[in-house]
Design an enzyme around this catalytic site. Structure first.
Site, PDB file in Angstrom:
ATOM      1  N   ASP A  50       0.834  -1.211   0.000  1.00 36.02           N
ATOM      2  CA  ASP A  50       0.000   0.000   0.000  1.00 36.02           C
ATOM      3  C   ASP A  50       0.861   1.251   0.000  1.00 36.02           C
ATOM      4  O   ASP A  50       0.575   2.219  -0.722  1.00 36.02           O
ATOM      5  CB  ASP A  50      -0.917   0.012   1.233  1.00 36.02           C
ATOM      6  CG  ASP A  50      -2.046  -1.000   1.135  1.00 36.02           C
ATOM      7  OD1 ASP A  50      -2.340  -1.446   0.001  1.00 36.02           O
ATOM      8  OD2 ASP A  50      -2.627  -1.345   2.180  1.00 36.02           O
ATOM      9  N   LYS A 124     -14.348  -5.191   4.719  1.00 41.85           N
ATOM     10  CA  LYS A 124     -13.476  -5.552   3.604  1.00 41.85           C
ATOM     11  C   LYS A 124     -12.817  -6.894   3.931  1.00 41.85           C
ATOM     12  O   LYS A 124     -11.866  -6.957   4.707  1.00 41.85           O
ATOM     13  CB  LYS A 124     -12.424  -4.475   3.357  1.00 41.85           C
ATOM     14  CG  LYS A 124     -11.573  -4.711   2.120  1.00 41.85           C
ATOM     15  CD  LYS A 124     -10.622  -3.550   1.889  1.00 41.85           C
ATOM     16  CE  LYS A 124      -9.819  -3.765   0.611  1.00 41.85           C
ATOM     17  NZ  LYS A 124      -8.935  -4.935   0.710  1.00 41.85           N
ATOM     18  N   ARG A 145     -10.421 -13.301 -10.208  1.00 43.33           N
ATOM     19  CA  ARG A 145     -10.410 -11.915 -10.661  1.00 43.33           C
ATOM     20  C   ARG A 145      -9.465 -11.710 -11.838  1.00 43.33           C
ATOM     21  O   ARG A 145      -9.788 -11.037 -12.805  1.00 43.33           O
ATOM     22  CB  ARG A 145      -9.976 -10.985  -9.519  1.00 43.33           C
ATOM     23  CG  ARG A 145      -9.812  -9.531  -9.965  1.00 43.33           C
ATOM     24  CD  ARG A 145      -8.895  -8.761  -9.021  1.00 43.33           C
ATOM     25  NE  ARG A 145      -9.494  -8.561  -7.718  1.00 43.33           N
ATOM     26  CZ  ARG A 145     -10.288  -7.542  -7.419  1.00 43.33           C
ATOM     27  NH1 ARG A 145     -10.590  -6.638  -8.346  1.00 43.33           N
ATOM     28  NH2 ARG A 145     -10.779  -7.402  -6.216  1.00 43.33           N
ATOM     29  N   LYS A 321      -8.729   1.723   5.118  1.00 38.83           N
ATOM     30  CA  LYS A 321      -7.810   0.660   5.550  1.00 38.83           C
ATOM     31  C   LYS A 321      -7.354   0.921   6.997  1.00 38.83           C
ATOM     32  O   LYS A 321      -6.907   2.009   7.322  1.00 38.83           O
ATOM     33  CB  LYS A 321      -6.593   0.582   4.624  1.00 38.83           C
ATOM     34  CG  LYS A 321      -6.925   0.214   3.177  1.00 38.83           C
ATOM     35  CD  LYS A 321      -7.375  -1.234   3.041  1.00 38.83           C
ATOM     36  CE  LYS A 321      -6.232  -2.220   3.210  1.00 38.83           C
ATOM     37  NZ  LYS A 321      -5.290  -2.257   2.091  1.00 38.83           N
TER      38      LYS A 321
END
Length: 685
Positions: A50, A124, A145, A321
Site C-alpha cells: 500500500d 473488507k 479476478r 484501511k
C-alpha cells in the site's frame, strides 16, 4: 508498456530524471508484487505494498506526464501466471478494484466529494475475489479476478466451496453475474494447521494465501479440505434483475441463496460512517473472517452510475484501511529469555515499528527450531504480525533485501540467567530448558509473577519488579517461603520499603494480599504450583473430582488421566512433579502457613453445566466477562471463546457482534441474560 522516458518525452533536468527513474522503479516493483500477491506468493505485507502504491500515485499526481495509460495505478489485479493449469475466461463485466484511504481526514474528504442520501458500510474481507455467472438460475462458470478482464476458470473447484449455490432459489433472472470473496475462517485455519502439525507437514502462513492457493488445487478433494467459504458483495452483468440499490441487491442475493455479510449497514450521515469505522477498528477480530478495512459505498445504483469510475476503480466506493497487522522492520538482534518452566525462548529485537495501532520493538521466535525454519538472520528486514492482543510474531525475512551483512543466530548452550547448561527436557522436544528449576533467578521470578496473577492467587502487590527484588535480595529462596513473609523480612527489600528502611504502603499491601490469598479455591493453588501442562482447566477438573491435594497425590496416574479434561500427559506431569523433594517442600510450607489444601465441598456449586460448552458474547448487566466465565466453570461447564458445532449455548448481551450470527447459522441455542441465569441454576434453558 508506454515508457515515460521515450525519446519524444520533454527535455529532462537532473531532478526530473531522478523522479522518472523513481517512477520506473516503483512501477516495476508494484507490478511485480501485485503479480506475486494475486498468484499466492507474496514477498511483502499488504501495508508495504500500500505504501509503495501510494508513493506511485503521489508521483503521478505531482507529475501528470507520468500517469501513462498502462501505469500500474490504472490496472486491476494481475494477469494469471503463464504456467496455470486453468483456462482463461473473460468476465462479462470488468471487475474493478477499490481506492483506499488511510485516515478519517481522507475519508471525510472523499465523502465531501461523493455526497449521497444513503451509503452502505461493509467489512473488507481479506480473501480471494471471484466472479460467478448464472444463466436461468444455474451456475455456468466461476472465475478468479485475474486482471479484472480475464481470470482463470475455476468452476469445478468453486462447486465445493461452502456458500456458492449450484442453482438459485426462487424465480431466477435469465443472467446474473455475482462477485464475492472466498475466504477461510480463522477458526478453521487454526484447525487445518493443527492437523498439518500432527502430520508434520509445513504450516500455512495465513488464511488469505491458503484460500487463494486452495481454490486453485488440481484435485477437487484437496479444495474441499481447505474449508473454503464464500460471501457475495457485488453484482455485474444481469438480465431480468434490476435492483434500485446495493442494499436491495444484497437482499435479493440472500433470497437467491447467497451468503451476504451480516455486518453490512445502511447509513445516512458522515457521523454514522465514522462511528462504523471506529467500531470495527476496535472489533476487527469479532468478524468470522479476516478483514483489513471498511468499505463505504453509495447505495443507490442510479447514483453509482452518475459517479462512474476511473480506469481501475469506481468513484462511488472507497475502502478505509485499518493500521496494518503485518509490517516490515529491521531485525537488530536475537536474544533469549527464560520462562517459569525453564523454557528458553529466542526473541527478536527490532527497530520500533507501528503495527495494529501500537509500537512494537520485540517479537517472539518461539524456539531454535523455529528460528531455523523461518530462516531469519540478524540484520534482516523481517515481516512481523500482531493480530489483536496476540504477542507480535516474526513471520520471516524479506530475502530480496539482503546485502550480505546479515549473520546467523547461534542458540545459547548456557542459561542466560544462571549459566546452567541447556538441554531438551525429553528426547525429541523442540524447546530447550534450563534444568536449574529451583534456583534459576529468571525461572523463580517468572513463577512468582505467574502465581500472583488473577488466574492463581491474585496477589495485586506482587508484580515482576517486586518478584525480582525478593529473589535478588535473598528474601525468598523459592516460592515456598512466600506466605512466611513478614515486615522484618521485607526490610531487606528495595521495592517494598521506604528510603528510611521502613516497609512502605506497597509492602503492607503485599502482606495483606498474602493473608487473603491463603483462603482461595483449591484449583487456584494447583495453578500456582506451575506444574507443567496443568493450567486452569485441568486444575479445575482435578479439584472438582478429588476435592483435596492429598487425594490427588494418592491417586494413580491412570486414575488421574481418566479425569475429564486431563488425560495421560497431564496426569504423568502432575505425578512427576511430586517426585521432587523441593516441590513437595513448597506444598508443605504453604500448608503450614494456612494455604488452602482442600475445597469445602459444602460450598461447591452444583455441577449443573457438566459436559456443556457455553459461549458468552457482548455485555451482560449482572456479570463481568470474567464473572460469567467463572460462573460457567464453577458449575462444571466449559467457557469457550469461539462458537462451533460443539457449542451447546451462546449467551448474548449488548453489542454481541458476529458470534450471535454464527450461532444462528449453526443452529446453536441462543440465550439472553435471564436465560443464562436459568441455565446456571438448572442446567437447561
Amino acid at each position: 508498456m508506454s515508457d515515460p522516458t521515450d525519446s519524444d518525452a520533454p527535455d529532462l533536468t537532473a531532478s526530473s530524471a531522478e523522479i522518472r527513474g523513481r517512477w520506473t522503479e516503483l512501477a516495476e516493483e508494484v507490478r511485480r508484487h501485485r503479480g506475486l500477491y494475486y498468484n499466492q506468493t507474496p514477498e511483502i505485507p499488504d501495508a508495504d505494498f500500500d505504501a509503495m502504491f501510494r508513493e506511485l500515485q503521489e508521483l503521478e499526481a505531482e507529475h501528470p506526464d507520468l500517469a501513462v495509460p498502462d501505469s500500474p495505478t490504472m490496472e486491476v489485479g494481475a494477469p494469471a501466471v503463464a504456467t496455470s493449469s486453468f483456462a482463461n475466461v473473460e468476465h462479462l463485466e470488468r471487475l474493478m478494484s477499490l481506492d483506499n484511504v488511510f485516515s478519517l481526514e481522507e475519508l471525510r474528504d472523499w465523502l465531501g466529494r461523493t455526497p449521497a442520501q444513503t451509503y452502505l458500510t461493509e467489512l473488507k474481507i481479506d480473501g480471494l475475489s471471484i466472479d460467478l455467472v448464472y444463466r436461468d438460475g444455474l451456475l455456468e462458470r466461476a472465475a478468479t479476478r485475474g486482471d479484472g478482464r480475464v481470470g482463470e476458470d475455476i468452476t469445478v473447484n468453486a462447486k465445493v466451496v461452502e456458500g456458492i449455490p449450484h442453482e438459485l432459489r426462487g424465480e431466477a433472472p435469465a443472467l446474473l453475474e455475482v462477485r464475492g470473496e472466498v475466504y477461510i475462517r480463522p477458526v478453521d485455519f487454526e484447525e487445518i494447521n493443527d492437523e498439518r502439525r500432527e502430520r508434520e507437514q509445513k504450516l500455512f502462513a495465513n488464511p488469505r494465501n491458503t484460500a487463494a492457493g486452495g481454490i486453485r488445487q488440481k484435485n477437487v478433494e484437496d479444495v474441499r479440505k481447505r474449508r473454503l467459504r464464500f460471501i457475495a458483495h457485488g453484482i455485474g452483468a444481469r438480465e431480468g434483475f434490476e435492483p434500485r440499490s446495493q442494499h436491495e441487491a444484497y437482499t435479493a442475493l440472500a433470497a437467491f441463496g447467497f451468503p451476504v455479510s451480516a455486518h453490512t449497514r445502511q447509513v445516512h450521515s458522515v457521523d454514522e460512517i465514522i462511528e462504523q469505522v471506529e467500531y470495527w477498528g476496535a472489533h476487527r477480530h469479532d468478524a468470522e473472517f479476516e478483514m483489513d478495512g471498511l468499505v463505504i459505498k453509495v447505495d443507490s445504483l442510479a447514483e453509482q452510475r452518475g459517479y462512474g469510475a476511473t480506469s481501475r476503480a469506481p468513484r462511488w466506493a472507497i475502502a478505509y484501511k485499518y493500521p496494518p497487522e503485518e509490517v516490515t522492520t529491521t531485525l537488530l538482534d536475537i536474544q533469549a529469555s527464560v520462562g517459569r518452566t525453564g523454557r528458553v525462548t529466542p526473541f527478536a529485537v527490532m527497530t520500533p515499528v507501528l503495527v495494529s495501532g501500537s509500537t512494537v520493538s520485540m517479537a517472539t521466535l518461539h524456539n531454535q527450531t523455529e528460528v531455523e525454519r523461518k530462516g531469519v538472520k540478524i540484520g534482516d528486514t523481517v515481516i512481523i504480525r500482531k493480530a489483536g492482543e496476540i504477542i507480535p510474531e516474526v513471520l520471516g525475512p524479506v530475502e530480496e533485501k539482503r546485502d550480505g551483512s546479515e549473520r546467523s543466530y547461534i542458540f545459547p548452550t548456557l542459561c542466560p540467567s544462571c549459566g546452567t547448561r541447556l538441554a531438551p527436557q525429553k528426547e525429541g522436544d523442540a524447546d530447550w530448558r534450563c534444568p536449574n528449576t529451583r534456583s534459576c533467578p529468571a525461572q523463580l521470578s517468572a513463577r512468582l509473577t505467574y502465581l500472583a496473577g488473577r488466574g492463581a492467587f491474585d496477589i495485586e502487590a506482587l508484580g515482576e519488579k517486586g518478584a525480582q527484588d525478593l529473589i535478588r535480595t535473598g528474601i525468598l529462596v523459592d516460592e515456598g517461603d512466600l506466605f512466611d513473609l513478614t515486615e522484618e523480612k521485607l526490610a531487606a527489600s528495595s521495592v517494598y520499603t521506604t528510603t528510611a528502611g521502613k516497609v512502605n504502603a506497597t509492602g503492607r499491601k503485599l502482606l495483606e494480599n498474602l493473608s487473603t490469598a491463603k483462603q482461595t479455591e483449591l484449583w487456584r493453588v494447583l495453578v500456582a504450583l506451575s506444574i507443567r501442562h496443568v493450567g486452569p482447566s485441568a486444575a479445575r477438573a482435578l479439584a472438582a473430582r478429588y476435592g483435596s491435594l492429598e487425594a490427588m497425590r494418592a491417586a494413580e496416574v491412570e486414575d488421574l488421566a481418566e479425569t475429564d479434561g486431563v488425560g495421560q500427559i497431564i496426569a504423568e506431569s502432575f505425578a512427576e512433579w511430586f517426585t521432587v523433594d523441593w516441590h513437595r517442600g513448597i506444598v508443605d510450607k504453604w500448608a503450614a502457613a494456612g494455604v488452602t489444601m482442600a475445597d469445602d465441598q459444602t460450598e461447591r456449586a452444583e455441577q449443573t453445566l457438566a459436559g456443556l460448552t457455553v459461549v458468552v458474547t457482548g455485555t451482560l448487566e449482572n456479570f463481568s466477562r470474567d464473572g460469567a466465565k467463572e460462573a460457567i466453570l464453577a458449575r462444571g461447564g466449559k467457557a469457550s471463546g469461539s462458537v462451533s458445532k460443539k457449542t451447546d449455548y451462546v449467551v448474548v448481551g449488548e453489542n454481541a457482534g458476529s458470534k450471535e450470527q454464527k450461532a444462528r447459522d449453526l443452529g446453536v441455542t441462543i440465550l439472553d441474560e435471564a436465560g443464562f441465569e436459568t441455565l446456571l441454576a438448572t442446567g437447561s434453558a
